[in-house]
Design a protein around this motif. Structure first.
Motif, PDB file in Angstrom:
ATOM      1  N   PRO A   3       0.714  -1.326   0.128  1.00  0.00           N
ATOM      2  CA  PRO A   3       0.071  -0.031   0.199  1.00  0.00           C
ATOM      3  C   PRO A   3       0.757   1.224   0.156  1.00  0.00           C
ATOM      4  O   PRO A   3       1.825   1.141   0.394  1.00  0.00           O
ATOM      5  CB  PRO A   3      -0.858  -0.037   1.298  1.00  0.00           C
ATOM      6  CG  PRO A   3      -0.115  -1.038   2.057  1.00  0.00           C
ATOM      7  CD  PRO A   3       0.835  -2.105   1.327  1.00  0.00           C
ATOM      8  N   ARG A   4       0.342   2.390  -0.714  1.00  0.00           N
ATOM      9  CA  ARG A   4       0.989   3.691  -0.533  1.00  0.00           C
ATOM     10  C   ARG A   4       0.360   4.348   0.419  1.00  0.00           C
ATOM     11  O   ARG A   4      -0.673   4.592   0.828  1.00  0.00           O
ATOM     12  CB  ARG A   4       0.476   4.141  -1.822  1.00  0.00           C
ATOM     13  CG  ARG A   4       1.586   3.697  -3.152  1.00  0.00           C
ATOM     14  CD  ARG A   4       1.487   4.351  -4.522  1.00  0.00           C
ATOM     15  NE  ARG A   4       2.050   5.524  -4.208  1.00  0.00           N
ATOM     16  CZ  ARG A   4       2.096   6.490  -5.040  1.00  0.00           C
ATOM     17  NH1 ARG A   4       1.285   6.384  -6.243  1.00  0.00           N
ATOM     18  NH2 ARG A   4       2.789   7.677  -4.902  1.00  0.00           N
ATOM     19  N   TYR A   5       1.431   5.175   1.093  1.00  0.00           N
ATOM     20  CA  TYR A   5       0.929   5.819   2.296  1.00  0.00           C
ATOM     21  C   TYR A   5       1.144   7.437   1.845  1.00  0.00           C
ATOM     22  O   TYR A   5       2.180   7.663   1.374  1.00  0.00           O
ATOM     23  CB  TYR A   5       1.750   5.718   3.496  1.00  0.00           C
ATOM     24  CG  TYR A   5       1.276   4.103   4.138  1.00  0.00           C
ATOM     25  CD1 TYR A   5       0.301   4.260   4.951  1.00  0.00           C
ATOM     26  CD2 TYR A   5       2.163   3.034   3.802  1.00  0.00           C
ATOM     27  CE1 TYR A   5      -0.150   2.842   5.463  1.00  0.00           C
ATOM     28  CE2 TYR A   5       1.574   1.830   4.065  1.00  0.00           C
ATOM     29  CZ  TYR A   5       0.532   1.897   5.144  1.00  0.00           C
ATOM     30  OH  TYR A   5       0.255   0.545   5.639  1.00  0.00           O
ATOM     31  N   HIS A   6       0.419   8.518   2.462  1.00  0.00           N
ATOM     32  CA  HIS A   6       0.525   9.789   2.094  1.00  0.00           C
ATOM     33  C   HIS A   6       0.517  10.530   3.590  1.00  0.00           C
ATOM     34  O   HIS A   6      -0.152  10.117   4.338  1.00  0.00           O
ATOM     35  CB  HIS A   6      -0.539  10.276   1.132  1.00  0.00           C
ATOM     36  CG  HIS A   6      -0.343   9.757   0.056  1.00  0.00           C
ATOM     37  ND1 HIS A   6       0.418   9.772  -1.078  1.00  0.00           N
ATOM     38  CD2 HIS A   6      -1.203   8.769  -0.679  1.00  0.00           C
ATOM     39  CE1 HIS A   6       0.579   9.451  -2.173  1.00  0.00           C
ATOM     40  NE2 HIS A   6      -0.615   8.502  -2.165  1.00  0.00           N
ATOM     41  N   SER A   7       1.128  11.547   3.387  1.00  0.00           N
ATOM     42  CA  SER A   7       1.409  12.531   4.763  1.00  0.00           C
ATOM     43  C   SER A   7      -0.185  13.307   4.902  1.00  0.00           C
ATOM     44  O   SER A   7      -0.957  13.348   3.987  1.00  0.00           O
ATOM     45  CB  SER A   7       2.428  13.598   4.103  1.00  0.00           C
ATOM     46  OG  SER A   7       2.090  14.522   3.297  1.00  0.00           O
ATOM     47  N   THR A   8      -0.110  14.018   6.069  1.00  0.00           N
ATOM     48  CA  THR A   8      -1.247  14.889   6.390  1.00  0.00           C
ATOM     49  C   THR A   8      -1.219  16.034   5.090  1.00  0.00           C
ATOM     50  O   THR A   8      -2.320  16.437   4.763  1.00  0.00           O
ATOM     51  CB  THR A   8      -0.975  15.610   7.625  1.00  0.00           C
ATOM     52  OG1 THR A   8      -0.952  14.273   8.772  1.00  0.00           O
ATOM     53  CG2 THR A   8      -2.305  16.196   8.127  1.00  0.00           C
ATOM     54  N   ASP A   9      -0.262  16.496   4.696  1.00  0.00           N
ATOM     55  CA  ASP A   9      -0.286  17.516   3.745  1.00  0.00           C
ATOM     56  C   ASP A   9      -1.096  17.002   2.409  1.00  0.00           C
ATOM     57  O   ASP A   9      -1.835  17.692   2.043  1.00  0.00           O
ATOM     58  CB  ASP A   9       1.110  18.001   3.211  1.00  0.00           C
ATOM     59  CG  ASP A   9       1.651  18.778   4.458  1.00  0.00           C
ATOM     60  OD1 ASP A   9       0.966  19.460   5.000  1.00  0.00           O
ATOM     61  OD2 ASP A   9       3.010  18.817   4.278  1.00  0.00           O
TER      62      ASP A   9
END
Length: 72
Positions: A3-9
């Motif tokens: 899975p790909r994870y992304h920041s709060t931004d």
């Protein structure tokens, strides 16, 4: 595939609001849960962000249609 994870931004860009709103929605149970991706990086799963965005878009479209039908 991992899975790909992304920041709060990235998450705030999806909803068009600030970081505080992302965390407020999460704390209210209205936003996907963040994960520690590598033990240190706190991020949101891309698949969950997309599903949430699609769900919210559908709700907004339905409420917009209901408002239009009320004026008829």
């Amino acid at each position: 595939m991992l899975p790909r994870y992304h920041s709060t931004d990235y998450a705030k860009d999806i909803i068009g609001r600030g970081k505080v709103t992302v965390w407020r929605l999460y704390n209210n149970g209205e936003f996907p849960k963040p994960y520690y991706a590598n033990g240190r990086f706190l991020g949101f799963k891309e698949s969950e962000l997309r599903a949430w965005s699609d769900e919210v878009s559908g709700v907004l479209a339905e409420s917009k249609n209901e408002g239009a039908n009320a004026n008829i």
